[in-house]
Design a protein around this motif. Structure first.
Motif, PDB file in Angstrom:
ATOM      1  N   GLY A   1       0.517  -1.110  -0.236  1.00 49.47           N
ATOM      2  CA  GLY A   1       0.246  -0.191   0.151  1.00 49.47           C
ATOM      3  C   GLY A   1       0.722   1.309  -0.210  1.00 49.47           C
ATOM      4  N   GLN A   2       1.917   1.554   0.012  1.00 49.82           N
ATOM      5  CA  GLN A   2       2.496   2.665  -0.219  1.00 49.82           C
ATOM      6  C   GLN A   2       2.105   3.057  -1.806  1.00 49.82           C
ATOM      7  OE1 GLN A   2       7.273   0.745   0.333  1.00 49.82           O
ATOM      8  NE2 GLN A   2       7.252   0.194  -1.469  1.00 49.82           N
ATOM      9  N   ILE A   3       3.144   4.376  -1.389  1.00 52.47           N
ATOM     10  CA  ILE A   3       2.884   5.305  -2.791  1.00 52.47           C
ATOM     11  C   ILE A   3       4.538   4.931  -3.520  1.00 52.47           C
ATOM     12  CG2 ILE A   3       2.303   7.231  -2.948  1.00 52.47           C
ATOM     13  CD1 ILE A   3      -0.114   5.773  -2.590  1.00 52.47           C
ATOM     14  N   ILE A   4       4.739   4.682  -4.677  1.00 55.60           N
ATOM     15  CA  ILE A   4       6.064   5.283  -5.131  1.00 55.60           C
ATOM     16  C   ILE A   4       5.869   5.777  -6.183  1.00 55.60           C
ATOM     17  CG2 ILE A   4       6.125   3.090  -3.896  1.00 55.60           C
ATOM     18  CD1 ILE A   4       5.851   1.702  -7.123  1.00 55.60           C
ATOM     19  N   ALA A   5       6.912   6.110  -6.938  1.00 56.84           N
ATOM     20  CA  ALA A   5       7.031   6.340  -8.352  1.00 56.84           C
ATOM     21  C   ALA A   5       7.850   5.581  -9.036  1.00 56.84           C
ATOM     22  CB  ALA A   5       7.716   7.786  -8.194  1.00 56.84           C
ATOM     23  N   PHE A   6       7.546   5.204 -10.154  1.00 57.27           N
ATOM     24  CA  PHE A   6       7.761   4.644 -11.122  1.00 57.27           C
ATOM     25  C   PHE A   6       6.892   4.265 -12.838  1.00 57.27           C
ATOM     26  CE2 PHE A   6       3.379   3.046 -10.326  1.00 57.27           C
ATOM     27  CZ  PHE A   6       2.293   2.644 -11.687  1.00 57.27           C
ATOM     28  N   GLY A   7       7.872   4.004 -13.560  1.00 58.60           N
ATOM     29  CA  GLY A   7       6.983   4.162 -15.304  1.00 58.60           C
ATOM     30  C   GLY A   7       8.558   3.880 -15.690  1.00 58.60           C
ATOM     31  N   ARG A   8       8.429   4.699 -17.503  1.00 61.99           N
ATOM     32  CA  ARG A   8       9.279   4.149 -18.670  1.00 61.99           C
ATOM     33  C   ARG A   8      10.587   4.787 -18.153  1.00 61.99           C
ATOM     34  NH1 ARG A   8       8.420   6.889 -23.737  1.00 61.99           N
ATOM     35  NH2 ARG A   8       8.914   8.867 -22.899  1.00 61.99           N
ATOM     36  N   ASP A   9      10.654   5.953 -17.181  1.00 60.39           N
ATOM     37  CA  ASP A   9      11.590   6.635 -17.041  1.00 60.39           C
ATOM     38  C   ASP A   9      12.286   6.665 -16.031  1.00 60.39           C
ATOM     39  OD1 ASP A   9      11.685   7.939 -19.618  1.00 60.39           O
ATOM     40  OD2 ASP A   9      10.019   9.540 -18.986  1.00 60.39           O
ATOM     41  N   GLU A  10      11.190   5.777 -15.450  1.00 57.65           N
ATOM     42  CA  GLU A  10      12.001   5.731 -13.482  1.00 57.65           C
ATOM     43  C   GLU A  10      13.172   4.391 -13.534  1.00 57.65           C
ATOM     44  OE1 GLU A  10      11.318   8.145 -11.921  1.00 57.65           O
ATOM     45  OE2 GLU A  10       9.784   9.929 -12.144  1.00 57.65           O
ATOM     46  N   ASP A  11      14.125   4.142 -13.813  1.00 49.93           N
ATOM     47  CA  ASP A  11      14.864   3.503 -13.275  1.00 49.93           C
ATOM     48  C   ASP A  11      14.809   2.788 -11.624  1.00 49.93           C
ATOM     49  OD1 ASP A  11      15.544   3.004 -15.874  1.00 49.93           O
ATOM     50  OD2 ASP A  11      17.167   4.059 -16.178  1.00 49.93           O
ATOM     51  N   THR A  12      15.432   3.857 -11.104  1.00 47.56           N
ATOM     52  CA  THR A  12      15.356   4.269  -9.912  1.00 47.56           C
ATOM     53  C   THR A  12      13.979   4.251  -9.288  1.00 47.56           C
ATOM     54  OG1 THR A  12      17.022   4.718  -9.573  1.00 47.56           O
ATOM     55  CG2 THR A  12      16.020   4.659  -7.509  1.00 47.56           C
ATOM     56  N   LYS A  13      12.965   3.782  -8.389  1.00 47.28           N
ATOM     57  CA  LYS A  13      12.081   3.162  -8.096  1.00 47.28           C
ATOM     58  C   LYS A  13      12.091   4.027  -6.464  1.00 47.28           C
ATOM     59  CE  LYS A  13      10.988   0.772 -11.425  1.00 47.28           C
ATOM     60  NZ  LYS A  13      10.433   1.520 -12.672  1.00 47.28           N
ATOM     61  N   LEU A  14      10.751   5.508  -6.463  1.00 48.88           N
ATOM     62  CA  LEU A  14      10.719   6.172  -5.657  1.00 48.88           C
ATOM     63  C   LEU A  14      10.166   5.761  -4.868  1.00 48.88           C
ATOM     64  CD1 LEU A  14      12.475   9.118  -4.224  1.00 48.88           C
ATOM     65  CD2 LEU A  14      10.577  10.034  -5.326  1.00 48.88           C
ATOM     66  N   LEU A  15      10.061   5.499  -3.590  1.00 47.37           N
ATOM     67  CA  LEU A  15       9.374   5.538  -2.157  1.00 47.37           C
ATOM     68  C   LEU A  15       8.674   7.049  -1.397  1.00 47.37           C
ATOM     69  CD1 LEU A  15       7.877   3.793  -0.577  1.00 47.37           C
ATOM     70  CD2 LEU A  15       9.902   4.347   1.025  1.00 47.37           C
ATOM     71  N   ILE A  16       7.528   6.965  -2.646  1.00 44.34           N
ATOM     72  CA  ILE A  16       7.145   8.813  -2.191  1.00 44.34           C
ATOM     73  C   ILE A  16       5.654   8.770   0.017  1.00 44.34           C
ATOM     74  CG2 ILE A  16       5.088  10.495  -2.366  1.00 44.34           C
ATOM     75  CD1 ILE A  16       5.500   9.657  -5.945  1.00 44.34           C
ATOM     76  N   ALA A  17       5.307   7.719  -0.099  1.00 42.51           N
ATOM     77  CA  ALA A  17       4.721   7.963   0.939  1.00 42.51           C
ATOM     78  C   ALA A  17       4.361   6.238   1.917  1.00 42.51           C
ATOM     79  CB  ALA A  17       3.459   8.522   0.842  1.00 42.51           C
TER      80      ALA A  17
END
Length: 293
Positions: free
Chosen positions: A242-258
């Motif tokens: 349930g954590q919130i992350i940034a991901f996608g085509r340009d997001e090689d490093t997935k970022l934990l947001i919340a």
């Protein structure tokens, strides 16, 4: 600062708590007739020892604990502190996520956007129905968290016309969440993850699986370049479902947001304090995810 309840837009001044903030000090406190004596006692005890933003939080916390059974009402967030820029309410929300439900959070967000002069530009949709939520959950194969479902029930994404709510990324509706999720399913997940394994990272390390594609990453936003903010139901060893992350085509490093959606919204409200609006666009640091780092 003026904290005032409303009913259909009509104020009740007799139930207003006033706190004057000038030059870094809380200089005056006007107490409504129904407030307990402890409010004034707290002010006298803390005013010379406590930073103003902390003092205001203490006063507000005691006020709502004794008058509203610990629940912060939407009107308590409507405030004016001139040019001081003191984000006391954001600090308070961040420390007390349980107080604001998602309907209240929407009121805060819309008030801030209205102050910036861009609320009408974002074209928020009306809320979704329970059946729309159920259809989406069945399609995704997951049960969405209650706070997200409540958030969507107030505004089901936005009708996108070039300006995104979340850091210039479109806030997706239930149908658009399904569509964007489906677009990832068109790719060969196993093959893509194998090809991209050397480049995938998690920030912080260990919280997000270092993959390119994961069917348990549910997109909530879209930047029209293949990138998302979304919910992670399949976290790394250190992460939380349930954590919130940034991901996608340009997001090689997935970022934990919340840690969860409520935490994300609280952080978003805080980030709005750094936002500015000029020439029909958001300006400054608020435009990027660096607001969360």
């Amino acid at each position: 600062m003026r904290c005032e309840p409303t009913d259909g837009g009509k104020p009740y001044p007799i139930q207003t708590l006033y706190i004057d903030y000038q030059r870094g000090k809380v200089v005056n406190l006007n107490i409504p007739w129904h407030a307990p004596p402890s409010i004034e006692t707290t002010y006298r005890n803390y005013k010379t020892l406590t930073p103003p933003e902390k003092l205001i939080s203490i006063l507000i916390e005691e006020y709502i604990d004794t008058n509203h059974n610990g629940r912060m009402l939407p009107w308590l967030i409507n405030y004016s502190i001139g040019d001081s820029g003191l984000p006391w309410y954001a600090d308070f929300i961040a420390r007390n996520n349980e107080i604001l439900d998602m309907k209240d959070s929407w009121e805060v967000i819309k008030e801030k956007l209205s102050q910036l002069g861009c609320l009408d530009k974002l074209n928020l949709n009306s809320g979704c129905s329970q059946s729309e939520i159920e259809v989406l959950e069945q399609h995704l194969g997951v049960e969405l968290p209650a706070d997200l479902k409540e958030f969507l029930s107030v505004h089901n994404g936005q009708f996108f016309r070039g300006l995104g709510l979340f850091f210039e990324s479109q806030f997706l509706s239930t149908s658009e969440i399904a569509q964007r999720w489906d677009s990832w399913r068109e790719l060969d997940e196993e093959e893509m993850n194998k090809d991209c394994a050397d480049y995938m990272r998690s920030n912080p390390e260990g919280f997000i699986k270092p993959l390119y594609i994961n069917k348990f990453w549910i997109p909530l936003t879209f930047d029209w370049a293949g990138n998302h903010i979304g919910i992670d139901f399949d976290p790394g060893k250190k992460g939380i479902p349930g954590q919130i992350i940034a991901f996608g085509r340009d997001e090689d490093t997935k970022l934990l947001i919340a840690e969860n959606f409520t935490d994300f919204i609280s952080k978003f409200i805080q980030a709005l304090d750094t936002a500015s609006w000029k020439e029909e666009r958001f300006r400054g640091e608020f435009k990027t995810l660096s607001s969360f780092q």
